[in-house]
Design an enzyme around this catalytic site. Structure first.
Site, PDB file in Angstrom:
ATOM      1  N   LYS A 160       0.884  -1.179   0.000  1.00 40.66           N
ATOM      2  CA  LYS A 160       0.000   0.000   0.000  1.00 40.66           C
ATOM      3  C   LYS A 160       0.915   1.220   0.000  1.00 40.66           C
ATOM      4  O   LYS A 160       1.408   1.659   1.039  1.00 40.66           O
ATOM      5  CB  LYS A 160      -0.884  -0.017   1.256  1.00 40.66           C
ATOM      6  CG  LYS A 160      -2.225   0.682   1.114  1.00 40.66           C
ATOM      7  CD  LYS A 160      -2.121   2.164   0.825  1.00 40.66           C
ATOM      8  CE  LYS A 160      -1.917   2.996   2.048  1.00 40.66           C
ATOM      9  NZ  LYS A 160      -1.696   4.426   1.727  1.00 40.66           N
TER      10      LYS A 160
ATOM     11  N   GLU B  13       9.028   1.122  11.236  1.00 41.49           N
ATOM     12  CA  GLU B  13      10.146   2.058  11.023  1.00 41.49           C
ATOM     13  C   GLU B  13       9.529   3.441  11.081  1.00 41.49           C
ATOM     14  O   GLU B  13       8.828   3.853  10.154  1.00 41.49           O
ATOM     15  CB  GLU B  13      10.794   1.846   9.650  1.00 41.49           C
ATOM     16  CG  GLU B  13      11.370   0.468   9.429  1.00 41.49           C
ATOM     17  CD  GLU B  13      12.504   0.138  10.368  1.00 41.49           C
ATOM     18  OE1 GLU B  13      13.161   1.074  10.861  1.00 41.49           O
ATOM     19  OE2 GLU B  13      12.715  -1.054  10.623  1.00 41.49           O
TER      20      GLU B  13
ATOM     21  N   CYS C  29      13.753  10.200   7.536  1.00 40.52           N
ATOM     22  CA  CYS C  29      13.679   9.859   8.964  1.00 40.52           C
ATOM     23  C   CYS C  29      15.051   9.946   9.602  1.00 40.52           C
ATOM     24  O   CYS C  29      15.179  10.181  10.788  1.00 40.52           O
ATOM     25  CB  CYS C  29      13.095   8.465   9.123  1.00 40.52           C
ATOM     26  SG  CYS C  29      13.948   7.277   8.090  1.00 40.52           S
TER      27      CYS C  29
ATOM     28  N   GLU D 170       9.894  16.299  14.989  1.00 42.73           N
ATOM     29  CA  GLU D 170      10.376  15.966  13.647  1.00 42.73           C
ATOM     30  C   GLU D 170       9.776  16.966  12.652  1.00 42.73           C
ATOM     31  O   GLU D 170       8.557  17.039  12.505  1.00 42.73           O
ATOM     32  CB  GLU D 170       9.933  14.551  13.296  1.00 42.73           C
ATOM     33  CG  GLU D 170      10.504  14.069  11.991  1.00 42.73           C
ATOM     34  CD  GLU D 170      10.096  12.633  11.684  1.00 42.73           C
ATOM     35  OE1 GLU D 170       8.919  12.293  11.865  1.00 42.73           O
ATOM     36  OE2 GLU D 170      10.973  11.868  11.257  1.00 42.73           O
TER      37      GLU D 170
HETATM   38  P1  NAD Z   1       2.256   8.548   7.531  1.00 49.65           P
HETATM   39  O1  NAD Z   1       2.410   7.798   8.782  1.00 49.65           O
HETATM   40  O2  NAD Z   1       1.281   9.638   7.488  1.00 49.65           O
HETATM   41  O3  NAD Z   1       1.826   7.574   6.327  1.00 49.65           O
HETATM   42  C1  NAD Z   1       2.589   6.461   5.958  1.00 49.65           C
HETATM   43  C2  NAD Z   1       1.691   5.439   5.275  1.00 49.65           C
HETATM   44  O4  NAD Z   1       0.710   4.980   6.186  1.00 49.65           O
HETATM   45  C3  NAD Z   1       0.912   5.964   4.072  1.00 49.65           C
HETATM   46  O5  NAD Z   1       0.862   4.924   3.117  1.00 49.65           O
HETATM   47  C4  NAD Z   1      -0.468   6.234   4.646  1.00 49.65           C
HETATM   48  O6  NAD Z   1      -1.519   6.170   3.701  1.00 49.65           O
HETATM   49  C5  NAD Z   1      -0.604   5.106   5.637  1.00 49.65           C
HETATM   50  N1  NAD Z   1      -1.495   5.376   6.768  1.00 49.65           N
HETATM   51  C6  NAD Z   1      -1.849   6.573   7.292  1.00 49.65           C
HETATM   52  N2  NAD Z   1      -2.660   6.381   8.358  1.00 49.65           N
HETATM   53  C7  NAD Z   1      -2.804   5.044   8.509  1.00 49.65           C
HETATM   54  C8  NAD Z   1      -3.500   4.226   9.458  1.00 49.65           C
HETATM   55  N3  NAD Z   1      -4.190   4.744  10.458  1.00 49.65           N
HETATM   56  N4  NAD Z   1      -3.403   2.887   9.335  1.00 49.65           N
HETATM   57  C9  NAD Z   1      -2.668   2.331   8.344  1.00 49.65           C
HETATM   58  N5  NAD Z   1      -2.016   3.049   7.418  1.00 49.65           N
HETATM   59  C10 NAD Z   1      -2.068   4.394   7.501  1.00 49.65           C
HETATM   60  O7  NAD Z   1       3.737   9.000   7.197  1.00 49.65           O
HETATM   61  P2  NAD Z   1       4.249   9.889   5.988  1.00 49.65           P
HETATM   62  O8  NAD Z   1       3.824  11.272   6.289  1.00 49.65           O
HETATM   63  O9  NAD Z   1       3.888   9.291   4.685  1.00 49.65           O
HETATM   64  O10 NAD Z   1       5.841   9.720   6.144  1.00 49.65           O
HETATM   65  C11 NAD Z   1       6.588  10.495   6.959  1.00 49.65           C
HETATM   66  C12 NAD Z   1       6.953   9.762   8.234  1.00 49.65           C
HETATM   67  O11 NAD Z   1       7.593   8.513   7.934  1.00 49.65           O
HETATM   68  C13 NAD Z   1       7.952  10.514   9.062  1.00 49.65           C
HETATM   69  O12 NAD Z   1       7.576  10.525  10.419  1.00 49.65           O
HETATM   70  C14 NAD Z   1       9.251   9.723   8.886  1.00 49.65           C
HETATM   71  O13 NAD Z   1      10.174   9.848   9.898  1.00 49.65           O
HETATM   72  C15 NAD Z   1       8.767   8.350   8.730  1.00 49.65           C
HETATM   73  N6  NAD Z   1       9.761   7.523   8.002  1.00 49.65           N
HETATM   74  C16 NAD Z   1      10.524   6.622   8.707  1.00 49.65           C
HETATM   75  C17 NAD Z   1      11.500   5.857   8.060  1.00 49.65           C
HETATM   76  C18 NAD Z   1      12.350   4.866   8.822  1.00 49.65           C
HETATM   77  O14 NAD Z   1      13.046   4.075   8.193  1.00 49.65           O
HETATM   78  N7  NAD Z   1      12.314   4.868  10.132  1.00 49.65           N
HETATM   79  C19 NAD Z   1      11.687   6.008   6.695  1.00 49.65           C
HETATM   80  C20 NAD Z   1      10.909   6.932   6.005  1.00 49.65           C
HETATM   81  C21 NAD Z   1       9.937   7.682   6.684  1.00 49.65           C
END
Ligand code: NAD
Length: 482
Positions: free
Chosen positions: A176, A250, A284, A384
């Protein structure tokens, strides 16, 4: 040209059972470049059923470890052969530089090859049980249907980090992608078919949080591997409770970059700038709070400001652009709100801080922004930001550093700049983070585990640790009749 995406379920492209679609835009000018389908709960059911069928089907279940390895290798070759096209697509959808995006496809191919090598090396043990006449051995079996939920910052790369160990161990997956950046994951599904991945082993559902939630709550899903925000990570843990899914997370980070009194400032400036600004700070692992010894602050800030002022901002399609737009208008506003909060809390903007006009006005740009006079308890130093905003905080007592670095819920990445090797190791051991870099910018490799302490996540991607998270251990007891 815009792309009309479909869902990929059971090896077939389909418009799904609903009628809702959403647009994806080019962050450099806001124009629509593609439309994707918002999957319904019936589509989620169909994808889970297809993945369950494929999990038990002989075409996948019966495939030898060696053939699974060859399949992953073929996928890697296809990814590389199509790297220019995929890199261009990623750049248009995500906003990142085309060279960077294309290079990241080679990194994703490396992940596939690394795990291709593992397929023939996933062994169990013979256990020395003390029960007479009993042979006990273990098998590492796939968990089952895995939902891979990915973010928008490195869309295809992160999907491949998850997919490679999942397939190496014989699972089936439903990817997804983030709603902001679905295009490369859809194109990758076509490459899976071309590589010979059996129908239903890889499925792709596009859509927003509701699709993610439906997967997380689905009793037919055995594992969720999620990369995204810590807040959503918590929701995923709650949602997974119904059937106690295996969960890997992650999540976010707030990496300190510590510049010690005797650090080589030129390296520290170059590495901190790369660490803070790569992918426009949307990482991240981004270095996002800079602790500089007060005796070196003026020199550090001056050099960093000079280097940052040379950074060329522009669209990802221009190979000369060093700082590209943020992924969306919403995220641009989110980062700008942090810049306002820094000002309101009394920090000083040395560089940047204002939305650029002119040729940049229609894109989601935030210029490289440097703050000084930052206090450790300000929001820009604690939360962040996920943008090109670098807060500089001074310290006097090196004994405070560990406490400052660890005073956060996050624990993904940290960095130490020092010429004192022993001090570098001591700090690396004392800081609670999944990765600590000494005199280096943030780097990744499939042979190095990736993940966080504390609220930065559960589990590790890459290496044999990722394989563990996609397998269950089964013990087999055999009476030898003695
Ligand atoms: P997000 O959490 O808003 O969304 C990530 C994914 O989750 C998307 O596909 C979204 O549609 C889905 N999603 C949203 N709400 C959901 C729910 N309630 N249940 C299931 N799925 C859901 O994050 P983002 O804004 O896309 O990405 C940024 C974040 O990701 C930052 O906090 C960043 O630090 C983190 N990140 C971490 C790593 C790592 O390796 N630790 C790598 C990249 C990004």
């Amino acid at each position: 040209m815009t792309t009309q995406g479909q869902l990929f379920i059971g090896g077939e492209w389909t418009n799904g059972s609903g009628s809702e679609t959403f647009d994806t835009v080019d962050p450099s000018n806001g124009s629509v470049i593609g439309t994707a389908i918002e999957a319904t709960s019936a589509d989620v059911d169909a994808a889970v059923e297809a993945a369950q069928r494929a999990f038990h089907d002989d075409a996948w279940r019966g495939m030898s470890a060696s053939d699974r390895g060859k399949l992953l290798w073929r996928l890697a070759d296809l990814l590389e052969a199509n790297a220019s096209e995929l890199g261009e697509l990623e750049s248009r959808d995500q906003g990142q530089g085309v060279g960077f995006a294309t290079g990241s496809m080679a990194g994703a191919a490396d992940q596939l090859r690394y795990f291709a090598g593992w397929t023939t090396k996933i062994t169990g043990t013979v256990s020395p049980v003390s029960i007479p006449g009993m042979l006990h051995y273990t098998r590492r079996e796939p968990v089952g249907v895995c939902a891979l939920i990915t973010p928008w910052n490195f869309p295809l790369t992160i999907a491949v980090w998850k997919l490679a160990p999942a397939l190496a161990t014989g699972n089936t997956v439903i990817i997804k992608p983030a709603e902001q950046t679905p295009l490369t994951t859809l194109r990758f599904a076509e490459l899976c078919t071309e590589a010979g991945v059996p129908a239903g082993v890889v499925n792709v559902l596009t859509g927003g949080p509701e699709v993610g939630k439906a997967l997380v709550n689905h009793r037919g899903v055995d594992k969720v591997s999620f990369t995204g925000s810590t807040e959503v990570g918590r929701e995923i843990v709650r949602g997974s409770a119904s059937n106690l899914k295996r969960v890997s997370l992650e999540l976010g980070g707030k990496a300190p970059s510590i510049i010690t009194q005797e650090a080589d400032l030129d390296s520290a400036v170059a590495g901190s700038m790369f660490g803070g600004l790569f992918n426009s700070g949307q990482a991240c692992a981004a270095y996002s709070r800079f602790y500089v010894h007060s005796s070196r602050e003026a020199e550090f800030t001056e050099k960093l400001a000079a280097a940052m002022s040379e950074v060329k901002m522009g669209p990802g399609s221009d190979p000369d652009s060093q700082l590209t737009p943020l992924v969306s208008a919403e995220h641009q506003k989110h980062v700008e709100d942090y810049i306002s909060s820094g000002r309101e809390e009394g920090a000083e903007v040395v560089l940047g801080g204002e939305r650029p006009g002119g040729e940049y006005a229609s894109g989601f740009y935030v210029p490289p922004t440097l703050f000084t006079g930052v206090k450790h308890d300000m929001r820009i130093a604690r939360e962040e930001i996920f943008g090109p905003v670098l807060p500089v905080i001074t310290y006097d007592d090196p004994d405070e550093l560990v406490a400052l670095a660890n005073d956060t819920d996050y624990g993904l990445v940290a960095c130490v700049w020092t010429k004192d090797v022993a001090a570098g190791h001591r700090l690396a051991h004392a800081i609670r983070a999944g990765e600590v870099y000494v005199n280096a910018p943030p780097l990744l490799d499939p042979a190095a585990p990736w993940g966080g302490f504390k609220s930065s996540g559960w589990g590790r991607e890459m290496t044999g640790e990722a394989l563990d998270s996609y397998t269950e251990t089964k013990g087999v007891w055999v009476s030898l009749g003695e």
